[in-house]
Design a protein around this motif. Structure first.
Motif, PDB file in Angstrom:
ATOM      1  N   ALA A  25       0.830  -1.205   0.000  1.00 62.98           N
ATOM      2  CA  ALA A  25       0.000   0.000   0.000  1.00 62.98           C
ATOM      3  C   ALA A  25       0.864   1.256   0.000  1.00 62.98           C
ATOM      4  N   LEU A  26       1.959   1.226   0.733  1.00 62.93           N
ATOM      5  CA  LEU A  26       2.880   2.367   0.750  1.00 62.93           C
ATOM      6  C   LEU A  26       3.542   2.546  -0.610  1.00 62.93           C
ATOM      7  N   ASP A  28       2.310   1.806  -3.434  1.00 60.52           N
ATOM      8  CA  ASP A  28       1.313   2.338  -4.371  1.00 60.52           C
ATOM      9  C   ASP A  28       1.177   3.857  -4.246  1.00 60.52           C
ATOM     10  N   GLN A  29       1.566   4.396  -3.082  1.00 59.58           N
ATOM     11  CA  GLN A  29       1.492   5.844  -2.858  1.00 59.58           C
ATOM     12  C   GLN A  29       2.903   6.439  -2.738  1.00 59.58           C
ATOM     13  N   TRP A  44       5.226   8.509  -0.150  1.00 56.49           N
ATOM     14  CA  TRP A  44       6.089   7.714   0.720  1.00 56.49           C
ATOM     15  C   TRP A  44       7.447   7.481   0.082  1.00 56.49           C
ATOM     16  N   THR A 157      -3.660   6.136   2.088  1.00 58.20           N
ATOM     17  CA  THR A 157      -2.985   4.870   1.806  1.00 58.20           C
ATOM     18  C   THR A 157      -3.754   3.683   2.374  1.00 58.20           C
TER      19      THR A 157
END
Length: 311
Positions: A25-26, A28-29, A44, A157
């Motif tokens: 998830a991190l 992806d951002q 991130w 996120t």
């Protein structure tokens, strides 16, 4: 690795997400380079930089370390104003009329869009500590606005994040004023430093003092006049020093020499990544213990309303 400032938040119903899912998830951002006309961006980044082989999450003994990268183009207002004034003057001279406010605003927007790609970019890494066992988040940011920006990124996120600023039963400003005015009221393992900020109840402004004896007659006279301590330098058990603010922010953190030496003497095999994780876990454990002690000194944690959480 050692944090300089700390804004504290309480998590309520923290989302269940295993490390592997959080890592993805991190990613992806993740932070991306600023586009030509973008003024700022937050994403991130790997806490260990290139040493971390691209890992966005470090988790040790229930403590998580994340880092956000804030990028901002520096475009001085004076540069924009000068260019706008020049263009407005040229148009007014050429057309023989005064431009309207709406027209000037349009010119300013166009000038800003044109100059942004030429502006320097300032990057700032903001670290986040997540104590999953105590449901506590601490953000190493100089201002609460920057901390809230990182929380917004974490909320985006995770899809949901219910947090409130950490609050205590006793208001910090009252407790600090009491500690300052009455030495007998101070916890046994709390020592005062040499900095204070005193606010007046009226319009007499703020008094700031550095490198002073906080038990001096002058300080006591100011307290007797009705001033309250809105910032106070404190030393917790000789292990952690900081400036406590009236919003419970901890600024100018300084960890004890003994703790730094413990980190320095830890076996890391000259591995920079192991060194970062060693520093982090020692810091996180110290912060967790001392924040628990601080909350106790301030009468315990206050109940917070939960109806106004951002989803």
């Amino acid at each position: 690795m050692w944090f300089k400032h700390l804004h504290l938040y309480r998590l309520h119903g923290a989302p269940e997400m295993p490390p592997e899912a959080l890592e993805q998830a991190l990613a992806d951002q993740a932070s991306q380079p600023l586009g030509g006309t973008q003024a700022r961006r937050l994403g991130w980044c790997a806490p260990a930089g290139r040493l971390g082989s691209g890992h966005y999450l470090h988790e040790l003994q229930g403590h998580r370390l994340l880092s956000a990268l804030r990028q901002e183009r520096l475009l001085p207002a004076s540069v924009v104003r000068e260019e706008v004034e020049e263009q407005v003057s040229d148009i007014e001279s050429r057309e023989g009329r005064k431009l309207t406010r709406k027209e000037k605003t349009a010119i300013k927007e166009q000038v800003t869009e044109t100059l942004l790609p030429q502006a320097f970019i300032r990057s700032q890494k903001i670290d986040l500590w997540w104590d999953t066992r105590r449901n506590l988040i601490g953000i190493n940011a100089s201002s609460r606005t920057r901390a809230e920006d990182v929380l917004d990124l974490l909320r985006e996120t995770l899809g949901s994040l219910k947090v409130t600023p950490l609050a205590t039963q006793a208001l910090p400003i009252r407790a600090m004023t009491t500690w300052l005015g009455d030495p007998e009221s101070r916890p046994s393992d709390l020592e005062l430093g040499d900095q204070v900020e005193l606010k007046a109840k009226g319009d007499d402004g703020v008094l700031r003092a550095r490198q002073v004896d906080l038990d001096s007659d002058e300080i006591q006279q100011l307290l007797a006049s009705g001033r309250q301590a809105s910032k106070l330098a404190v030393n917790l058990a000789g292990r952690l020093r900081f400036i406590l603010h009236d919003d419970l922010a901890l600024k100018s953190l300084r960890f004890s020499d003994a703790l730094i030496e413990e980190a320095d003497h830890a076996e890391d095999g000259d591995d920079a990544l192991v060194r970062l994780e060693t520093d982090f876990i020692l810091m996180a454990q110290a912060l967790s213990d001392d924040i628990t002690r601080l909350i106790e000194w301030l009468g315990g944690e206050a109940e917070t309303g939960r109806d106004s959480f951002p989803a």
